[in-house]
Write an enzyme that holds these catalytic residues in place. Structure first.
Site, PDB file in Angstrom:
ATOM      1  N   LYS A 167      26.445 -35.645  -9.700  1.00 44.12           N
ATOM      2  CA  LYS A 167      27.251 -36.608  -8.946  1.00 44.12           C
ATOM      3  C   LYS A 167      28.007 -35.896  -7.829  1.00 44.12           C
ATOM      4  O   LYS A 167      28.297 -34.699  -7.910  1.00 44.12           O
ATOM      5  CB  LYS A 167      28.164 -37.394  -9.864  1.00 44.12           C
ATOM      6  CG  LYS A 167      29.057 -36.593 -10.730  1.00 44.12           C
ATOM      7  CD  LYS A 167      29.650 -37.501 -11.793  1.00 44.12           C
ATOM      8  CE  LYS A 167      30.637 -36.741 -12.636  1.00 44.12           C
ATOM      9  NZ  LYS A 167      31.150 -37.561 -13.726  1.00 44.12           N
ATOM     10  N   GLU A 174      20.716 -44.543 -18.500  1.00 49.13           N
ATOM     11  CA  GLU A 174      22.109 -44.405 -18.954  1.00 49.13           C
ATOM     12  C   GLU A 174      22.912 -45.648 -18.577  1.00 49.13           C
ATOM     13  O   GLU A 174      22.523 -46.421 -17.695  1.00 49.13           O
ATOM     14  CB  GLU A 174      22.745 -43.153 -18.339  1.00 49.13           C
ATOM     15  CG  GLU A 174      22.853 -43.232 -16.835  1.00 49.13           C
ATOM     16  CD  GLU A 174      24.223 -42.845 -16.307  1.00 49.13           C
ATOM     17  OE1 GLU A 174      25.233 -43.193 -16.949  1.00 49.13           O
ATOM     18  OE2 GLU A 174      24.266 -42.213 -15.244  1.00 49.13           O
ATOM     19  N   VAL A 195      25.203 -39.446 -19.423  1.00 46.08           N
ATOM     20  CA  VAL A 195      23.919 -38.754 -19.527  1.00 46.08           C
ATOM     21  C   VAL A 195      23.838 -38.007 -20.857  1.00 46.08           C
ATOM     22  O   VAL A 195      22.788 -38.006 -21.514  1.00 46.08           O
ATOM     23  CB  VAL A 195      23.739 -37.790 -18.332  1.00 46.08           C
ATOM     24  CG1 VAL A 195      22.567 -36.839 -18.561  1.00 46.08           C
ATOM     25  CG2 VAL A 195      23.543 -38.588 -17.046  1.00 46.08           C
ATOM     26  N   LYS A 239      33.877 -45.213 -22.104  1.00 42.13           N
ATOM     27  CA  LYS A 239      32.882 -44.293 -21.537  1.00 42.13           C
ATOM     28  C   LYS A 239      32.505 -43.348 -22.669  1.00 42.13           C
ATOM     29  O   LYS A 239      33.316 -42.527 -23.110  1.00 42.13           O
ATOM     30  CB  LYS A 239      33.491 -43.542 -20.362  1.00 42.13           C
ATOM     31  CG  LYS A 239      32.592 -42.502 -19.721  1.00 42.13           C
ATOM     32  CD  LYS A 239      33.266 -41.911 -18.484  1.00 42.13           C
ATOM     33  CE  LYS A 239      32.622 -40.601 -18.074  1.00 42.13           C
ATOM     34  NZ  LYS A 239      33.314 -39.993 -16.920  1.00 42.13           N
ATOM     35  N   ASP A 278      27.634 -33.356 -20.147  1.00 40.50           N
ATOM     36  CA  ASP A 278      26.204 -33.520 -19.830  1.00 40.50           C
ATOM     37  C   ASP A 278      25.500 -32.164 -19.857  1.00 40.50           C
ATOM     38  O   ASP A 278      24.343 -32.073 -20.295  1.00 40.50           O
ATOM     39  CB  ASP A 278      26.009 -34.106 -18.426  1.00 40.50           C
ATOM     40  CG  ASP A 278      26.436 -35.558 -18.310  1.00 40.50           C
ATOM     41  OD1 ASP A 278      26.794 -36.161 -19.334  1.00 40.50           O
ATOM     42  OD2 ASP A 278      26.415 -36.073 -17.170  1.00 40.50           O
ATOM     43  N   SER A 291      31.365 -31.030 -17.383  1.00 39.84           N
ATOM     44  CA  SER A 291      30.826 -32.228 -18.037  1.00 39.84           C
ATOM     45  C   SER A 291      30.067 -31.882 -19.309  1.00 39.84           C
ATOM     46  O   SER A 291      29.307 -30.914 -19.356  1.00 39.84           O
ATOM     47  CB  SER A 291      29.894 -32.958 -17.079  1.00 39.84           C
ATOM     48  OG  SER A 291      29.237 -34.004 -17.769  1.00 39.84           O
ATOM     49  N   ASP A 326      37.020 -28.350 -15.592  1.00 39.14           N
ATOM     50  CA  ASP A 326      36.388 -29.522 -16.191  1.00 39.14           C
ATOM     51  C   ASP A 326      34.869 -29.380 -16.069  1.00 39.14           C
ATOM     52  O   ASP A 326      34.315 -29.424 -14.970  1.00 39.14           O
ATOM     53  CB  ASP A 326      36.890 -30.779 -15.460  1.00 39.14           C
ATOM     54  CG  ASP A 326      36.288 -32.052 -16.036  1.00 39.14           C
ATOM     55  OD1 ASP A 326      35.588 -31.970 -17.065  1.00 39.14           O
ATOM     56  OD2 ASP A 326      36.513 -33.123 -15.454  1.00 39.14           O
TER      57      ASP A 326
HETATM   58  N1  PSU Z   1      27.130 -40.008 -11.488  1.00 35.19           N
HETATM   59  C1  PSU Z   1      27.513 -41.061 -10.756  1.00 35.19           C
HETATM   60  N2  PSU Z   1      28.179 -42.069 -11.372  1.00 35.19           N
HETATM   61  C2  PSU Z   1      28.475 -42.017 -12.689  1.00 35.19           C
HETATM   62  C3  PSU Z   1      28.072 -40.899 -13.447  1.00 35.19           C
HETATM   63  C4  PSU Z   1      27.400 -39.922 -12.807  1.00 35.19           C
HETATM   64  O1  PSU Z   1      27.266 -41.116  -9.573  1.00 35.19           O
HETATM   65  O2  PSU Z   1      29.094 -42.948 -13.193  1.00 35.19           O
HETATM   66  C5  PSU Z   1      28.396 -40.839 -14.909  1.00 35.19           C
HETATM   67  C6  PSU Z   1      27.156 -40.457 -15.715  1.00 35.19           C
HETATM   68  O3  PSU Z   1      27.061 -41.319 -16.817  1.00 35.19           O
HETATM   69  C7  PSU Z   1      27.444 -39.054 -16.152  1.00 35.19           C
HETATM   70  C8  PSU Z   1      28.935 -39.108 -16.315  1.00 35.19           C
HETATM   71  O4  PSU Z   1      26.784 -38.722 -17.336  1.00 35.19           O
HETATM   72  O5  PSU Z   1      29.350 -39.832 -15.178  1.00 35.19           O
HETATM   73  C9  PSU Z   1      29.576 -37.751 -16.407  1.00 35.19           C
HETATM   74  O6  PSU Z   1      30.921 -37.920 -16.684  1.00 35.19           O
HETATM   75  P1  PSU Z   1      31.841 -36.664 -17.026  1.00 35.19           P
HETATM   76  O7  PSU Z   1      31.931 -35.873 -15.752  1.00 35.19           O
HETATM   77  O8  PSU Z   1      33.170 -37.240 -17.432  1.00 35.19           O
HETATM   78  O9  PSU Z   1      31.142 -35.913 -18.110  1.00 35.19           O
HETATM   79 MN    MN Z   2      34.616 -34.533 -17.198  1.00 33.39          MN
END
Ligand code: PSU
Ligand code: MN
Length: 287
Positions: free
Chosen positions: A145, A14, A95, A75, A128, A126, A124
């Site tokens: 994360k 990713e 992801v 992003k 993913d 994700s 919220d």
């Molecule tokens: N985990 C990390 N750093 C990151 C991410 C995950 O430690 O930058 C990124 C990954 O690309 C993951 C995304 O898919 O954050 C998820 O973001 P969101 O919660 O906005 O869906």
């Molecule tokens: Mn999010």
């Protein structure tokens, strides 16, 4: 959309971690170390990114450097993937977007640091997670994360048919730390043991998470991490940060509060996950 991709044993990587997860030059270093680790394991690394609207599964060294230095990259998750492609946008894929494109390109294995999850506020979630629930892909990571509600994330994955398999561990790792007290669905101790499990699972159409803890010489003890996290989360809420800006903000603050230690763990686990993903892809390619 059209996808450019290499053949052979491949690992998708990713790129939101490059554009949003780590500051330059750590982001560039992380990507190079991941690519190197995949190659050492006998597979081809394919960094997934959107370059001026083109969905790329595999980018050149020059393209990587430009992405790492990009001043205001997007992003790109699933909700804005079509927008990014249709509007010639450049950015790193989460992801979710990476998994979608990797699968479309015929890749079975991807590596990342941590997936997104269910956030502490419970609202919220994700993108993913729903993507992993409908994409047959083996995803190597160190859990979710650090800033998400890991227990709620694990429940969500279980409800939607995404198993968590520990690689040489019984415990779901917590990204910067190995200790969470949460159990995996199964444990395997070598790459060969993963093969029949993956082959039996993939017809279900959901992903498998293969998790391993951060390398022990870098991992942060749980109590120490909890203190850092609660301070960063409080400050983030007070600053009124929301949506997709939350993760980059918190990661930057955690790096400051830990005097750079979180960045070192992040680099080490990304490399270790890429290496394991490379070994798995190579093994699967042997048939
Ligand atoms: N985990 C990390 N750093 C990151 C991410 C995950 O430690 O930058 C990124 C990954 O690309 C993951 C995304 O898919 O954050 C998820 O973001 P969101 O919660 O906005 O869906
Ligand atoms: Mn999010």
């Amino acid at each position: 959309m059209q996808v450019r991709v290499a053949g052979g044993a491949r690992v998708a990587l990713e790129s939101a971690v490059i554009t949003h997860g780590l500051p330059y030059p750590h982001n560039h270093e992380a990507a190079q170390r991941m690519q190197h680790a995949v190659r050492e394991a006998g597979a081809t690394p394919c960094i997934v990114a959107i370059l001026q609207g083109v969905a790329c599964v595999g980018i050149s060294d020059a393209e990587l450097e430009a992405l790492a230095l990009q001043p205001a990259p997007s992003k790109i998750a699933l909700h804005n993937l079509g927008i990014a492609c249709g509007m010639q946008i450049t950015g790193g894929t989460t992801v979710a977007a990476t998994a979608y494109l990797a699968h479309k390109a015929g890749i079975e294995v991807m590596a990342t640091g941590g997936i997104g999850g269910v956030h502490q506020d419970g609202r919220d979630v994700s993108g993913d997670l729903p993507t992993l629930a409908r994409t047959p892909l083996l995803v190597v990571c160190s859990g979710a994360k650090a800033i998400v509600d890991l227990s709620a994330t694990r429940e969500w994955l279980q409800t939607h048919g995404v198993p968590i398999v520990g690689y040489q561990t019984d415990e779901l790792p917590g990204f910067y730390t190995a200790q969470t007290g949460l159990r995996t669905d199964a444990r395997v101790d070598d790459v060969d043991a993963l093969v029949p499990l993956w082959r039996a699972h993939r017809e279900l159409g959901t992903a498998i998470l293969v998790v391993q803890p951060p390398p022990s010489e870098y991992a942060i003890p749980r109590a120490e991490l909890d203190a850092l996290l609660s301070q960063a989360l409080t400050e983030c809420a007070a600053a009124g940060v929301s949506g997709g800006a939350v993760t980059p903000w918190l990661l930057r603050r955690l790096a400051e509060l830990s005097a750079g230690r979180t960045v070192q763990v992040n680099l080490a686990l990304l490399e270790a996950n890429a290496r394991l993903a490379g070994q798995i892809a190579t093994r699967l390619h042997q048939g």
